[in-house]
Motif scaffolding. Structure first.
Motif, PDB file in Angstrom:
ATOM      1  N   SER A 182       5.076  12.633  10.198  1.00  0.00           N
ATOM      2  CA  SER A 182       4.313  11.260   9.921  1.00  0.00           C
ATOM      3  C   SER A 182       2.977  10.964  10.950  1.00  0.00           C
ATOM      4  O   SER A 182       2.023  10.515  10.659  1.00  0.00           O
ATOM      5  CB  SER A 182       5.048  10.032  10.108  1.00  0.00           C
ATOM      6  OG  SER A 182       5.701  10.028  11.197  1.00  0.00           O
ATOM      7  N   ARG A 223       0.820  -1.030  -0.007  1.00  0.00           N
ATOM      8  CA  ARG A 223      -0.041   0.095   0.047  1.00  0.00           C
ATOM      9  C   ARG A 223       0.854   1.276  -0.042  1.00  0.00           C
ATOM     10  O   ARG A 223       0.567   2.306  -0.398  1.00  0.00           O
ATOM     11  CB  ARG A 223      -0.802   0.111   0.994  1.00  0.00           C
ATOM     12  CG  ARG A 223      -1.908  -1.126   1.133  1.00  0.00           C
ATOM     13  CD  ARG A 223      -2.854  -1.120   2.286  1.00  0.00           C
ATOM     14  NE  ARG A 223      -1.640  -1.709   3.545  1.00  0.00           N
ATOM     15  CZ  ARG A 223      -2.103  -1.710   4.866  1.00  0.00           C
ATOM     16  NH1 ARG A 223      -3.229  -1.375   5.095  1.00  0.00           N
ATOM     17  NH2 ARG A 223      -1.139  -2.180   5.449  1.00  0.00           N
ATOM     18  N   LYS A 224       2.023   1.045   0.501  1.00  0.00           N
ATOM     19  CA  LYS A 224       3.166   2.250   0.553  1.00  0.00           C
ATOM     20  C   LYS A 224       4.145   2.241  -0.417  1.00  0.00           C
ATOM     21  O   LYS A 224       4.993   3.188  -0.523  1.00  0.00           O
ATOM     22  CB  LYS A 224       3.585   2.539   1.958  1.00  0.00           C
ATOM     23  CG  LYS A 224       2.638   2.623   3.199  1.00  0.00           C
ATOM     24  CD  LYS A 224       3.498   2.728   4.450  1.00  0.00           C
ATOM     25  CE  LYS A 224       2.472   2.907   5.335  1.00  0.00           C
ATOM     26  NZ  LYS A 224       3.311   3.092   6.796  1.00  0.00           N
ATOM     27  N   ARG A 225       4.129   1.222  -1.438  1.00  0.00           N
ATOM     28  CA  ARG A 225       5.057   1.078  -2.353  1.00  0.00           C
ATOM     29  C   ARG A 225       5.228   2.494  -3.189  1.00  0.00           C
ATOM     30  O   ARG A 225       6.157   2.737  -3.581  1.00  0.00           O
ATOM     31  CB  ARG A 225       5.013  -0.057  -3.237  1.00  0.00           C
ATOM     32  CG  ARG A 225       5.186  -1.437  -2.467  1.00  0.00           C
ATOM     33  CD  ARG A 225       6.492  -1.918  -2.309  1.00  0.00           C
ATOM     34  NE  ARG A 225       7.418  -2.006  -3.259  1.00  0.00           N
ATOM     35  CZ  ARG A 225       7.827  -2.965  -4.166  1.00  0.00           C
ATOM     36  NH1 ARG A 225       7.323  -4.204  -3.904  1.00  0.00           N
ATOM     37  NH2 ARG A 225       8.712  -2.985  -5.155  1.00  0.00           N
ATOM     38  N   PHE A 226       3.988   2.750  -3.542  1.00  0.00           N
ATOM     39  CA  PHE A 226       3.771   3.811  -4.551  1.00  0.00           C
ATOM     40  C   PHE A 226       3.945   5.229  -3.896  1.00  0.00           C
ATOM     41  O   PHE A 226       4.587   6.038  -4.502  1.00  0.00           O
ATOM     42  CB  PHE A 226       2.592   3.794  -5.413  1.00  0.00           C
ATOM     43  CG  PHE A 226       2.521   2.618  -6.390  1.00  0.00           C
ATOM     44  CD1 PHE A 226       3.183   2.577  -7.244  1.00  0.00           C
ATOM     45  CD2 PHE A 226       1.698   1.636  -6.259  1.00  0.00           C
ATOM     46  CE1 PHE A 226       3.420   1.728  -8.156  1.00  0.00           C
ATOM     47  CE2 PHE A 226       2.018   0.251  -6.877  1.00  0.00           C
ATOM     48  CZ  PHE A 226       2.573   0.472  -8.003  1.00  0.00           C
ATOM     49  N   ARG A 227       3.305   5.503  -2.619  1.00  0.00           N
ATOM     50  CA  ARG A 227       3.411   6.554  -2.144  1.00  0.00           C
ATOM     51  C   ARG A 227       4.577   6.788  -1.589  1.00  0.00           C
ATOM     52  O   ARG A 227       4.789   7.997  -1.218  1.00  0.00           O
ATOM     53  CB  ARG A 227       2.345   6.620  -1.042  1.00  0.00           C
ATOM     54  CG  ARG A 227       0.693   6.799  -1.760  1.00  0.00           C
ATOM     55  CD  ARG A 227      -0.171   6.815  -0.554  1.00  0.00           C
ATOM     56  NE  ARG A 227      -0.150   5.535   0.286  1.00  0.00           N
ATOM     57  CZ  ARG A 227      -1.107   5.189   1.060  1.00  0.00           C
ATOM     58  NH1 ARG A 227      -2.174   5.680   1.185  1.00  0.00           N
ATOM     59  NH2 ARG A 227      -0.696   3.898   1.708  1.00  0.00           N
ATOM     60  N   GLY A 228       5.353   5.786  -0.732  1.00  0.00           N
ATOM     61  CA  GLY A 228       6.511   6.060  -0.021  1.00  0.00           C
ATOM     62  C   GLY A 228       6.184   6.235   1.316  1.00  0.00           C
ATOM     63  O   GLY A 228       4.968   6.528   1.825  1.00  0.00           O
ATOM     64  N   ASN A 229       7.054   6.170   2.233  1.00  0.00           N
ATOM     65  CA  ASN A 229       7.163   6.407   3.685  1.00  0.00           C
ATOM     66  C   ASN A 229       6.825   8.030   3.791  1.00  0.00           C
ATOM     67  O   ASN A 229       7.191   8.758   3.004  1.00  0.00           O
ATOM     68  CB  ASN A 229       8.020   6.075   4.434  1.00  0.00           C
ATOM     69  CG  ASN A 229       8.362   4.275   4.471  1.00  0.00           C
ATOM     70  OD1 ASN A 229       7.169   3.772   4.670  1.00  0.00           O
ATOM     71  ND2 ASN A 229       9.546   4.016   4.355  1.00  0.00           N
ATOM     72  N   TYR A 230       5.989   8.230   4.879  1.00  0.00           N
ATOM     73  CA  TYR A 230       5.891   9.747   5.071  1.00  0.00           C
ATOM     74  C   TYR A 230       6.951  10.238   5.869  1.00  0.00           C
ATOM     75  O   TYR A 230       7.948   9.384   6.163  1.00  0.00           O
ATOM     76  CB  TYR A 230       4.754   9.836   5.903  1.00  0.00           C
ATOM     77  CG  TYR A 230       3.423   9.668   5.818  1.00  0.00           C
ATOM     78  CD1 TYR A 230       2.785  10.287   4.778  1.00  0.00           C
ATOM     79  CD2 TYR A 230       2.480   8.557   6.509  1.00  0.00           C
ATOM     80  CE1 TYR A 230       1.548  10.025   4.344  1.00  0.00           C
ATOM     81  CE2 TYR A 230       1.446   8.316   6.072  1.00  0.00           C
ATOM     82  CZ  TYR A 230       0.902   9.089   4.824  1.00  0.00           C
ATOM     83  OH  TYR A 230      -0.429   8.659   4.634  1.00  0.00           O
ATOM     84  N   GLY A 271      -5.102  11.312   7.778  1.00  0.00           N
ATOM     85  CA  GLY A 271      -5.346  10.735   6.537  1.00  0.00           C
ATOM     86  C   GLY A 271      -6.230   9.695   6.767  1.00  0.00           C
ATOM     87  O   GLY A 271      -7.255   9.256   5.996  1.00  0.00           O
TER      88      GLY A 271
END
Length: 97
Positions: free
Chosen positions: A75, A63-70, A82
């Motif tokens: 965060s 789920r975070k692969r495209f958005r990346g880490n905050y 969110g």
């Protein structure tokens, strides 16, 4: 390693280097991160250790692969915003809210 984890890794390394476990008792930093000695670390180091683990887990979370880490600094603020963005009246998609 993504730049989002480099900062927290450096902060953890600095915290470990200044902790009593490494500085006074002369243990290896890797040993201080494991169970019996990890309980003796200061709270800040324990929090950084948990944050670094979360950051590394976020790299493989699909789920975070495209958005990346905050980013580290915001965060916690974004997690609260969110999760409840539909309550604030914001639109999730192009349709009406």
């Amino acid at each position: 390693m993504p730049s989002s984890c480099k900062d927290i890794r450096a902060a953890l390394a600095e915290c470990l280097a200044n902790s009593d476990c490494v500085f006074v008792h002369r243990n290896k930093p890797a040993d201080c991160l494991r169970y019996p000695l990890s309980e003796t670390l200061p709270t800040r180091c324990q929090q950084l250790k948990k944050g670094y683990g979360d950051c590394k887990r976020g790299m493989v979370d699909m789920r975070k692969r495209f958005r990346g880490n905050y980013p580290i600094a915001i965060s916690a603020e974004l997690e609260g915003v969110g999760k409840h963005s539909h309550e604030s009246g914001g639109q999730l998609y192009a349709g009406k809210s």
